[in-house]
Motif scaffolding. Structure first.
Motif, mmCIF file in Angstrom:
data_model
loop_
_atom_site.group_PDB
_atom_site.id
_atom_site.type_symbol
_atom_site.label_atom_id
_atom_site.label_comp_id
_atom_site.label_asym_id
_atom_site.label_seq_id
_atom_site.Cartn_x
_atom_site.Cartn_y
_atom_site.Cartn_z
ATOM 1 N N PRO A 58 -6.675 2.535 5.118
ATOM 2 C CA PRO A 58 -6.193 1.946 3.857
ATOM 3 C C PRO A 58 -6.200 2.922 2.678
ATOM 4 O O PRO A 58 -5.267 2.925 1.867
ATOM 5 C CB PRO A 58 -7.153 0.784 3.611
ATOM 6 N N ASP A 59 -7.239 3.763 2.586
ATOM 7 C CA ASP A 59 -7.298 4.711 1.467
ATOM 8 C C ASP A 59 -6.189 5.760 1.579
ATOM 9 O O ASP A 59 -5.639 6.203 0.571
ATOM 10 C CB ASP A 59 -8.671 5.358 1.340
ATOM 11 N N ALA A 60 -5.815 6.127 2.791
ATOM 12 C CA ALA A 60 -4.730 7.095 2.984
ATOM 13 C C ALA A 60 -3.390 6.478 2.577
ATOM 14 O O ALA A 60 -2.585 7.121 1.899
ATOM 15 C CB ALA A 60 -4.676 7.562 4.433
ATOM 16 N N LEU A 61 -3.166 5.238 2.969
ATOM 17 C CA LEU A 61 -1.928 4.551 2.608
ATOM 18 C C LEU A 61 -1.798 4.444 1.088
ATOM 19 O O LEU A 61 -0.764 4.796 0.516
ATOM 20 C CB LEU A 61 -1.893 3.150 3.246
ATOM 21 N N ALA A 62 -2.849 4.011 0.428
ATOM 22 C CA ALA A 62 -2.812 3.849 -1.031
ATOM 23 C C ALA A 62 -2.609 5.189 -1.738
ATOM 24 O O ALA A 62 -1.797 5.297 -2.670
ATOM 25 C CB ALA A 62 -4.101 3.179 -1.517
ATOM 26 N N THR A 63 -3.317 6.219 -1.300
ATOM 27 C CA THR A 63 -3.226 7.525 -1.964
ATOM 28 C C THR A 63 -1.860 8.167 -1.738
ATOM 29 O O THR A 63 -1.243 8.672 -2.683
ATOM 30 C CB THR A 63 -4.353 8.455 -1.478
ATOM 31 N N CYS A 64 -1.375 8.160 -0.504
ATOM 32 C CA CYS A 64 -0.056 8.755 -0.216
ATOM 33 C C CYS A 64 1.039 8.054 -1.006
ATOM 34 O O CYS A 64 1.919 8.714 -1.574
ATOM 35 C CB CYS A 64 0.242 8.692 1.274
ATOM 36 N N ASN A 65 0.998 6.728 -1.055
ATOM 37 C CA ASN A 65 2.029 5.994 -1.783
ATOM 38 C C ASN A 65 1.908 6.210 -3.285
ATOM 39 O O ASN A 65 2.919 6.245 -3.993
ATOM 40 C CB ASN A 65 1.978 4.504 -1.438
ATOM 41 N N THR A 130 -8.841 10.427 -1.184
ATOM 42 C CA THR A 130 -9.007 10.104 -2.599
ATOM 43 C C THR A 130 -8.059 10.975 -3.415
ATOM 44 O O THR A 130 -7.379 11.838 -2.869
ATOM 45 C CB THR A 130 -10.445 10.411 -3.086
ATOM 46 N N ASP A 131 -8.075 10.787 -4.719
ATOM 47 C CA ASP A 131 -7.405 11.746 -5.581
ATOM 48 C C ASP A 131 -8.061 13.093 -5.354
ATOM 49 O O ASP A 131 -9.260 13.174 -5.034
ATOM 50 C CB ASP A 131 -7.548 11.343 -7.055
ATOM 51 N N LEU A 132 -7.309 14.155 -5.522
ATOM 52 C CA LEU A 132 -7.860 15.493 -5.328
ATOM 53 C C LEU A 132 -8.662 15.919 -6.551
ATOM 54 O O LEU A 132 -8.335 15.544 -7.678
ATOM 55 C CB LEU A 132 -6.735 16.486 -5.050
ATOM 56 N N VAL A 133 -9.718 16.680 -6.329
ATOM 57 C CA VAL A 133 -10.541 17.199 -7.411
ATOM 58 C C VAL A 133 -10.588 18.717 -7.305
ATOM 59 O O VAL A 133 -10.379 19.280 -6.232
ATOM 60 C CB VAL A 133 -11.987 16.624 -7.380
ATOM 61 N N ASP A 134 -10.856 19.386 -8.422
ATOM 62 C CA ASP A 134 -10.979 20.843 -8.421
ATOM 63 C C ASP A 134 -12.343 21.243 -7.890
ATOM 64 O O ASP A 134 -13.354 20.640 -8.227
ATOM 65 C CB ASP A 134 -10.801 21.405 -9.839
ATOM 66 N N LYS A 135 -12.363 22.289 -7.044
ATOM 67 C CA LYS A 135 -13.599 22.791 -6.472
ATOM 68 C C LYS A 135 -13.401 24.271 -6.208
ATOM 69 O O LYS A 135 -12.355 24.672 -5.681
ATOM 70 C CB LYS A 135 -13.901 22.048 -5.171
ATOM 71 N N LYS A 136 -14.361 25.101 -6.577
ATOM 72 C CA LYS A 136 -14.256 26.537 -6.316
ATOM 73 C C LYS A 136 -14.674 26.809 -4.878
ATOM 74 O O LYS A 136 -15.716 26.340 -4.431
ATOM 75 C CB LYS A 136 -15.121 27.322 -7.291
ATOM 76 N N VAL A 137 -13.843 27.593 -4.192
ATOM 77 C CA VAL A 137 -14.129 27.958 -2.811
ATOM 78 C C VAL A 137 -13.754 29.413 -2.593
ATOM 79 O O VAL A 137 -13.020 30.007 -3.379
ATOM 80 C CB VAL A 137 -13.348 27.077 -1.801
#
Length: 149
Positions: A58-65, A130-137
């Motif tokens: 469900p979270d993938a469906l909501a986020t992609c849409n 989820t929504d994407l967040v910034d992260k240093k890698v």
């Protein structure tokens, strides 16, 4: 963004009299999203009968849409083969996924390292969309002779 609008963004581009690849506006992302194990259960190509009956995350469906509705391009990029295109398209439509394109035949096996002349950002799915967040890698890049200090 409708498919027709996406096609307009991806029309022929000419620079210095030669055709070059089009570049999307900075505020439009071109999401390439895996299917098996990312938006639904991990179903191997050897068990295609499960492809029609699996449930979406469900979270993938909501986020992609949501991304689609925000005007981003959604391309599902899967290791499923061309033989699985119809069942995959029907499944995406049945569950309400909005998308612009579907690419079959992604190499199997994981541990991908994508090399491209365009900016590529990769996000590994680890169980929650989820929504994407910034992260240093730290990433691997080609040695261009310039080193950060």
């Amino acid at each position: 963004m409708k498919r027709e609008d996406a096609d307009k963004l991806l029309h022929e581009k000419v620079e210095a009299g030669e055709k070059v690849s089009p570049i999307l506006p900075k505020d439009v992302k071109n999401y390439l999203i895996d299917i098996d194990g990312t938006i639904t259960d991990d179903i191997p190509n050897e068990e295609p009968e499960r492809m029609a009956t699996c449930k979406p995350y469900p979270d993938a469906l909501a986020t992609c849409n949501k991304w689609y509705d925000e005007g981003h391009l959604i391309c599902f990029f899967t290791s499923r083969t061309e033989d699985h295109r119809e069942v995959t398209t029907n499944w995406l439509n049945k569950h309400g996924f909005k998308f612009h394109s579907l690419l079959m035949g992604k190499p199997r096996g994981g541990n991908y390292h994508w090399i491209d002349n365009h900016l590529v950002k990769a996000t590994r799915y680890k169980g929650k969309f989820t929504d994407l967040v910034d992260k240093k890698v730290t990433i691997q890049v080609f040695d261009d002779g310039h080193h950060e200090s």
